[in-house]
Design a protein around this motif. Sequence first.
Motif, PDB file in Angstrom:
ATOM      1  N   GLU A  57       0.838  -1.190   0.000  1.00  0.00           N
ATOM      2  CA  GLU A  57       0.000   0.000   0.000  1.00  0.00           C
ATOM      3  C   GLU A  57       0.875   1.243   0.000  1.00  0.00           C
ATOM      4  N   LYS A  58       0.557   2.143  -0.915  1.00  0.00           N
ATOM      5  CA  LYS A  58       1.329   3.375  -1.057  1.00  0.00           C
ATOM      6  C   LYS A  58       0.385   4.561  -1.093  1.00  0.00           C
ATOM      7  N   GLY A  70       3.705   8.580  -6.812  1.00  0.00           N
ATOM      8  CA  GLY A  70       3.875   8.136  -5.438  1.00  0.00           C
ATOM      9  C   GLY A  70       4.558   9.180  -4.579  1.00  0.00           C
ATOM     10  N   GLU A  90       6.792   8.617  -2.146  1.00  0.00           N
ATOM     11  CA  GLU A  90       8.190   8.302  -1.835  1.00  0.00           C
ATOM     12  C   GLU A  90       9.166   8.786  -2.892  1.00  0.00           C
ATOM     13  N   ALA A 116       0.266  -1.027  -4.852  1.00  0.00           N
ATOM     14  CA  ALA A 116       1.157  -1.043  -6.007  1.00  0.00           C
ATOM     15  C   ALA A 116       1.294  -2.470  -6.517  1.00  0.00           C
TER      16      ALA A 116
END
Length: 144
Positions: free
Chosen positions: A81-82, A100, A102, A128
């Motif tokens: 999970e993102k 995303g 990150e 993802a």
Amino acid sequence: MADTFNKKQREKKKQKKKREKSEKREQKKLSARKPPEFMYVGVDGNLTPHAPDPSLRKQVSLEDIDVSVPPSEKSAESSFEKAGFVKFLNYEKGYGFIIGDEGDESYFVHVDNLQGPIRDGDQVVFEAGRGPKGPVAEKVKLRA
């Protein structure tokens, strides 16, 4: 005349090879040991041609054997999970892209994977995955 001589020579070579092959086969039969036809599992778990010593066996009760799958600790959040934001989404074409949080990795998203109404610029969470052409966002929903 030359043809018959060559034929005779070829026939002689053929017969010689045949004899050599049969001699090799006979030598192999005489010298080679036959492999064991039956194998035992030893105390250490390796195969052996000799029966293991019965005094070295351990007794195992049926209660000691666990055949089930060990329970896994489920976390509330999936490791896949993102979070991110919707860069582009077109309902008419049926796809869009999510960036995303990150990094700058872009995830492809199909409208079938949306779990609610989402627009460009919305903050979302998603799972993802990998698609045939790269990273894919699945189960996309608004961030709470």
